[in-house]
Scaffold this motif. Structure first.
Motif, PDB file in Angstrom:
ATOM      1  N   ASP A 275       0.821  -1.206   0.000  1.00 45.83           N
ATOM      2  CA  ASP A 275       0.000   0.000   0.000  1.00 45.83           C
ATOM      3  C   ASP A 275       0.857   1.259   0.000  1.00 45.83           C
ATOM      4  O   ASP A 275       0.468   2.293  -0.559  1.00 45.83           O
ATOM      5  N   THR A 276       2.033   1.182   0.592  1.00 41.96           N
ATOM      6  CA  THR A 276       2.899   2.362   0.714  1.00 41.96           C
ATOM      7  C   THR A 276       3.813   2.544  -0.491  1.00 41.96           C
ATOM      8  O   THR A 276       3.983   3.665  -0.985  1.00 41.96           O
ATOM      9  N   HIS A 277       4.382   1.448  -0.990  1.00 43.46           N
ATOM     10  CA  HIS A 277       5.427   1.550  -2.015  1.00 43.46           C
ATOM     11  C   HIS A 277       4.920   1.403  -3.444  1.00 43.46           C
ATOM     12  O   HIS A 277       5.668   1.654  -4.391  1.00 43.46           O
ATOM     13  N   ALA A 278       3.678   0.952  -3.635  1.00 44.05           N
ATOM     14  CA  ALA A 278       3.180   0.726  -4.997  1.00 44.05           C
ATOM     15  C   ALA A 278       2.143   1.756  -5.428  1.00 44.05           C
ATOM     16  O   ALA A 278       1.519   1.607  -6.471  1.00 44.05           O
ATOM     17  N   GLU A 279       1.996   2.820  -4.643  1.00 42.19           N
ATOM     18  CA  GLU A 279       0.940   3.782  -4.961  1.00 42.19           C
ATOM     19  C   GLU A 279       1.205   4.527  -6.257  1.00 42.19           C
ATOM     20  O   GLU A 279       0.285   4.896  -6.975  1.00 42.19           O
ATOM     21  N   GLY A 280       2.447   4.755  -6.605  1.00 40.12           N
ATOM     22  CA  GLY A 280       2.743   5.485  -7.829  1.00 40.12           C
ATOM     23  C   GLY A 280       2.653   4.654  -9.087  1.00 40.12           C
ATOM     24  O   GLY A 280       2.666   5.200 -10.199  1.00 40.12           O
ATOM     25  N   ASN A 281       2.550   3.346  -8.955  1.00 47.08           N
ATOM     26  CA  ASN A 281       2.464   2.454 -10.113  1.00 47.08           C
ATOM     27  C   ASN A 281       1.060   2.491 -10.701  1.00 47.08           C
ATOM     28  O   ASN A 281       0.068   2.426  -9.980  1.00 47.08           O
ATOM     29  N   LYS A 282       0.967   2.593 -12.045  1.00 48.28           N
ATOM     30  CA  LYS A 282      -0.342   2.675 -12.691  1.00 48.28           C
ATOM     31  C   LYS A 282      -1.173   1.422 -12.461  1.00 48.28           C
ATOM     32  O   LYS A 282      -2.396   1.487 -12.382  1.00 48.28           O
ATOM     33  N   PHE A 283      -0.509   0.277 -12.371  1.00 50.06           N
ATOM     34  CA  PHE A 283      -1.251  -0.977 -12.192  1.00 50.06           C
ATOM     35  C   PHE A 283      -1.910  -1.040 -10.823  1.00 50.06           C
ATOM     36  O   PHE A 283      -3.006  -1.587 -10.675  1.00 50.06           O
ATOM     37  N   TRP A 284      -1.246  -0.486  -9.798  1.00 49.41           N
ATOM     38  CA  TRP A 284      -1.746  -0.598  -8.422  1.00 49.41           C
ATOM     39  C   TRP A 284      -2.612   0.578  -7.999  1.00 49.41           C
ATOM     40  O   TRP A 284      -3.126   0.591  -6.887  1.00 49.41           O
ATOM     41  N   GLN A 285      -2.770   1.598  -8.863  1.00 49.65           N
ATOM     42  CA  GLN A 285      -3.394   2.834  -8.422  1.00 49.65           C
ATOM     43  C   GLN A 285      -4.850   2.637  -7.986  1.00 49.65           C
ATOM     44  O   GLN A 285      -5.347   3.407  -7.157  1.00 49.65           O
ATOM     45  N   SER A 286      -5.529   1.618  -8.490  1.00 47.56           N
ATOM     46  CA  SER A 286      -6.929   1.420  -8.132  1.00 47.56           C
ATOM     47  C   SER A 286      -7.106   0.903  -6.713  1.00 47.56           C
ATOM     48  O   SER A 286      -8.097   1.219  -6.049  1.00 47.56           O
ATOM     49  N   ILE A 287      -6.175   0.090  -6.243  1.00 48.78           N
ATOM     50  CA  ILE A 287      -6.345  -0.507  -4.915  1.00 48.78           C
ATOM     51  C   ILE A 287      -5.495   0.174  -3.844  1.00 48.78           C
ATOM     52  O   ILE A 287      -5.659  -0.108  -2.662  1.00 48.78           O
ATOM     53  N   THR A 288      -4.561   1.066  -4.263  1.00 46.09           N
ATOM     54  CA  THR A 288      -3.745   1.782  -3.279  1.00 46.09           C
ATOM     55  C   THR A 288      -4.076   3.266  -3.251  1.00 46.09           C
ATOM     56  O   THR A 288      -3.320   4.077  -2.717  1.00 46.09           O
ATOM     57  N   PHE A 289      -5.228   3.638  -3.808  1.00 44.81           N
ATOM     58  CA  PHE A 289      -5.609   5.042  -3.897  1.00 44.81           C
ATOM     59  C   PHE A 289      -6.036   5.574  -2.534  1.00 44.81           C
ATOM     60  O   PHE A 289      -6.752   4.913  -1.786  1.00 44.81           O
ATOM     61  N   HIS A 290      -5.598   6.814  -2.218  1.00 51.60           N
ATOM     62  CA  HIS A 290      -6.003   7.490  -0.995  1.00 51.60           C
ATOM     63  C   HIS A 290      -6.393   8.919  -1.353  1.00 51.60           C
ATOM     64  O   HIS A 290      -5.607   9.634  -1.999  1.00 51.60           O
ATOM     65  N   GLU A 291      -7.571   9.339  -0.955  1.00 49.44           N
ATOM     66  CA  GLU A 291      -7.975  10.727  -1.201  1.00 49.44           C
ATOM     67  C   GLU A 291      -7.130  11.692  -0.391  1.00 49.44           C
ATOM     68  O   GLU A 291      -6.852  12.805  -0.802  1.00 49.44           O
ATOM     69  N   SER A 292      -6.745  11.256   0.789  1.00 49.98           N
ATOM     70  CA  SER A 292      -5.893  12.098   1.630  1.00 49.98           C
ATOM     71  C   SER A 292      -5.094  11.195   2.565  1.00 49.98           C
ATOM     72  O   SER A 292      -5.598  10.156   3.010  1.00 49.98           O
ATOM     73  N   ARG A 293      -3.878  11.596   2.859  1.00 50.68           N
ATOM     74  CA  ARG A 293      -3.027  10.853   3.773  1.00 50.68           C
ATOM     75  C   ARG A 293      -3.231  11.376   5.192  1.00 50.68           C
ATOM     76  O   ARG A 293      -2.894  12.511   5.513  1.00 50.68           O
ATOM     77  N   LYS A 294      -3.859  10.573   6.035  1.00 48.58           N
ATOM     78  CA  LYS A 294      -4.101  10.994   7.406  1.00 48.58           C
ATOM     79  C   LYS A 294      -2.904  10.589   8.281  1.00 48.58           C
ATOM     80  O   LYS A 294      -2.485   9.425   8.239  1.00 48.58           O
ATOM     81  N   PRO A 295      -2.367  11.509   9.078  1.00 50.83           N
ATOM     82  CA  PRO A 295      -1.243  11.142   9.952  1.00 50.83           C
ATOM     83  C   PRO A 295      -1.609  10.049  10.943  1.00 50.83           C
ATOM     84  O   PRO A 295      -0.749   9.281  11.373  1.00 50.83           O
ATOM     85  N   MET A 296      -2.901   9.996  11.290  1.00 51.58           N
ATOM     86  CA  MET A 296      -3.311   9.019  12.297  1.00 51.58           C
ATOM     87  C   MET A 296      -3.373   7.600  11.743  1.00 51.58           C
ATOM     88  O   MET A 296      -3.476   6.643  12.509  1.00 51.58           O
ATOM     89  N   CYS A 297      -3.311   7.442  10.413  1.00 52.28           N
ATOM     90  CA  CYS A 297      -3.439   6.103   9.828  1.00 52.28           C
ATOM     91  C   CYS A 297      -2.287   5.195  10.245  1.00 52.28           C
ATOM     92  O   CYS A 297      -2.493   4.018  10.559  1.00 52.28           O
ATOM     93  N   SER A 298      -1.074   5.746  10.251  1.00 51.63           N
ATOM     94  CA  SER A 298       0.086   4.947  10.657  1.00 51.63           C
ATOM     95  C   SER A 298      -0.014   4.561  12.124  1.00 51.63           C
ATOM     96  O   SER A 298       0.304   3.423  12.513  1.00 51.63           O
ATOM     97  N   MET A 299      -0.445   5.494  12.955  1.00 55.00           N
ATOM     98  CA  MET A 299      -0.610   5.203  14.372  1.00 55.00           C
ATOM     99  C   MET A 299      -1.705   4.165  14.585  1.00 55.00           C
ATOM    100  O   MET A 299      -1.559   3.253  15.418  1.00 55.00           O
ATOM    101  N   LEU A 300      -2.783   4.284  13.808  1.00 50.53           N
ATOM    102  CA  LEU A 300      -3.870   3.310  13.899  1.00 50.53           C
ATOM    103  C   LEU A 300      -3.384   1.919  13.527  1.00 50.53           C
ATOM    104  O   LEU A 300      -3.736   0.927  14.176  1.00 50.53           O
ATOM    105  N   TYR A 301      -2.570   1.844  12.486  1.00 47.88           N
ATOM    106  CA  TYR A 301      -2.032   0.552  12.059  1.00 47.88           C
ATOM    107  C   TYR A 301      -1.164  -0.064  13.153  1.00 47.88           C
ATOM    108  O   TYR A 301      -1.264  -1.263  13.433  1.00 47.88           O
ATOM    109  N   CYS A 302      -0.336   0.747  13.801  1.00 41.97           N
ATOM    110  CA  CYS A 302       0.511   0.238  14.888  1.00 41.97           C
ATOM    111  C   CYS A 302      -0.325  -0.256  16.063  1.00 41.97           C
ATOM    112  O   CYS A 302       0.002  -1.286  16.687  1.00 41.97           O
ATOM    113  N   ILE A 303      -1.413   0.458  16.351  1.00 39.73           N
ATOM    114  CA  ILE A 303      -2.290   0.026  17.448  1.00 39.73           C
ATOM    115  C   ILE A 303      -2.927  -1.321  17.123  1.00 39.73           C
ATOM    116  O   ILE A 303      -3.032  -2.205  17.990  1.00 39.73           O
TER     117      ILE A 303
END
Length: 581
Positions: A275-303
């Protein structure tokens, strides 16, 4: 004799009574038995009495199933009518057929003709109702016949659509019919596999072995560049195929549950990396798309990762106390409830991309599932999630590879109107694969770790980590909730895929109902009224479970919509060619 009583009841109520012919002359048989006894020919009298007894049993069965043919015909026509109504609704609302016929002037609606059809249906219903009243038929007979007449009245009221559909098919080329027959054949094979899997769960092993090989070959051809996706899809399907070879009675293996927690973390880390490293690839853009990068997302993932680790530790500690015959600490019990409850709320605050949201849902339901697991079913949770990811990658590859083909179709200026709106397109024949794959995965979520017999014989240790005092209702609720968790993962993936390929989810759900009704009719003809109690009970339970599956799936759709309604998919391109995707 009981058979004579049944005969008298049917004779007094039926307008067209058909007696059981072998017992029409029963009085002469009784007189003959009396004569043999009077002449002291006891052996001959005994033989004749045994024959008469057997005929009486056959007569009793005849009158008990007197209405069997009528009821089987009415119910079969009812299910068939419902499936036709459903298919016509899908064709009208979720396919381009209705627009094609309207443009060609083949779908002009005349209310006068429809009124005649409804009037004829009402007259037929009135006549059949009077006949049922005269024959003192049970209320269910009225319901069966009424619903069947109503459904077929609806079908005949769409006679112009049916005629337009016939003309439409006559204009198609041979290649279209080959595709149609191939789709129908695959659908029938899959549905029959699901029917037989109720008694032979090992069929899923063969299915996933074949599906993994075929899907990897298709992906290798579809993706124009080298990747590990075909290999990943094949291995994931083969890994899931192992579980239906394992015993339905799950043995205790605390270490395996703890290890599965580590497997869940590894799978989620891989998804996070992609999700983090393939976002710029055209093939992955449909499933790794984010309207906005929330700072809390990384913290949520760690929790969420932390909660999975805590649940694994609590599995070890709770089981250790139980094996040492020690009482479960109230603090441990509180932590288990807190971890399980809070983890299921966190996915609501995750990112709105397909991969990030589904990964968060996977992590969110992992702690309660681990805390309710006792053996290899904990590993099955990760195996199922990996296969769901493989399904998403497969659909994404199909969507990516179809872009060029759909662009060329648009350039040819065809008359196909294949879009419902800006967010969805019409269903196509190839989209039948989506509800079929969903049904296979939905059923394997249960048969992967059990069968119908294992429901009533679950291990008490699976709920020990939450409650130590015997409470049958709470324990049963926890068991059912555990069974629900894999189902919810499959439905979340299904909802995400409908957004990914831009097909209407409701239209796909109607196709799921259609295939489920085909299974229901099959199980209806497999219902037995002879044999052992287990055979009779299993045949009835299979029919009832498949019948209730439609409502069950609808309720889970409503529940999982809380997690999937905010998922967003980035278009492959902003060019007009995407309208034909």
């Amino acid at each position: 004799m009981v058979s004579l009583t049944k005969s008298d009841i049917k004779r007094s109520n039926s307008l067209f009574f058909k007696p059981f012919k072998p017992l029409v002359d029963h009085s002469s048989s009784l007189s003959q038995i009396d004569e043999l006894i009077s002449s002291k020919r006891y052996e001959a009298a005994m033989k004749l009495a045994v024959d008469l007894r057997n005929l009486s049993l056959e007569g009793l069965h005849y009158f008990q199933t007197y209405d069997w043919l009528m009821l089987m015909t009415v119910i079969t026509l009812g299910y068939s009518g419902w499936m036709i109504v459903l298919a016509l609704h899908v064709l009208q609302c979720y396919s381009s057929l209705s627009g094609d016929l309207s443009r060609k002037g083949q779908l002009s609606v005349q209310k006068k003709d429809s009124g005649k059809v409804y009037l004829s249906g009402c007259l037929l219903m009135a006549i059949l109702s009077v006949l049922n009243l005269v024959e003192h038929s049970p209320p269910l007979y009225h319901a069966y016949i009424g619903m069947t007449v109503f459904l077929w009245t609806q079908i005949f009221s769409e006679h112009r659509l049916l005629r337009g559909l016939w003309r439409y098919l006559r204009e198609r080329k041979a290649g279209y019919f080959i595709k149609l027959l191939f789709a129908a054949a695959v659908s029938v094979v899959v549905v029959e596999l699901l029917v037989h899997s109720f008694t032979e769960r090992k069929l899923y092993t063969w299915f996933f072995l074949i599906a993994g090989f075929v899907a990897s070959i298709l992906l290798h051809v579809s993706i124009p560049w080298r990747s590990g996706i075909p290999f990943f899809v094949c291995i994931s399907c083969w890994f899931l195929s192992v579980f239906t070879l394992m015993p339905a009675e799950i043995p205790d293996n605390n270490n395996l549950v703890v290890i599965s927690g580590a497997i869940i973390i590894v799978v989620s880390l891989a998804a996070k990396w992609l999700d983090t490293h393939a976002e710029g690839n055209k093939f992955w853009q449909s499933i790794t798309f984010h309207e906005s990068r929330k700072p809390m997302c990384s913290m949520l993932y760690c929790i969420q990762i932390l909660l999975v680790g805590v649940s694994s530790v609590m599995v070890f500690l709770s089981t250790k106390h139980r094996t040492q015959n020690q009482e479960l600490h109230s603090s441990h019990q509180f932590i288990n409830w807190l971890v399980a409850g809070s983890s299921m709320v966190l996915p609501l605050f995750s990112g709105n991309g397909i991969l990030s949201r589904l990964s968060s849902i996977f992590l969110g339901f992992a702690p309660p599932f681990l805390l309710l697991s006792i053996g290899y079913e904990a590993v099955f949770y990760s195996a199922l999630a990996v296969v769901l990811m493989a399904w998403i990658l497969f659909e994404n590859a199909c969507r990516y590879s179809s872009k060029a083909k759909d662009s060329s179709i648009l350039e040819q200026n065809t008359e196909e109107h294949v879009t419902i709106g800006s967010d969805e397109r019409y269903l196509q024949l190839s989209d039948v694969r989506i509800p079929l794959i969903f049904m296979v995965l939905f059923n394997v979520t249960f048969f992967g770790t059990g069968n119908f017999a294992s429901i009533a014989s679950f291990e008490i240790s699976s709920v020990y980590r939450f409650i130590t005092v015997f409470s049958p209702f709470l324990m049963a609720a926890l068991l059912i909730f555990k069974l629900f968790i894999p189902f919810m993962l499959v439905i979340c993936a299904f909802s995400a895929i409908t957004k990914l390929v831009r097909v209407p989810r409701l239209g796909c759900y109607f196709l799921v109902i259609l295939f489920s009704d085909i299974m229901t009719i099959h199980f209806f003809f497999l219902v037995r009224n002879t044999g052992s109690w287990m055979e009779i009970g299993n045949s009835i339970s299979h029919f009832g479970i498949v019948s209730a599956q439609v409502v069950f799936v609808l309720l889970l759709f409503a529940l999982t919509n809380l997690y999937t309604r905010t998922i967003r998919v980035k278009p492959l391109s902003t060019s007009p060619s995407l309208k034909t995707l």
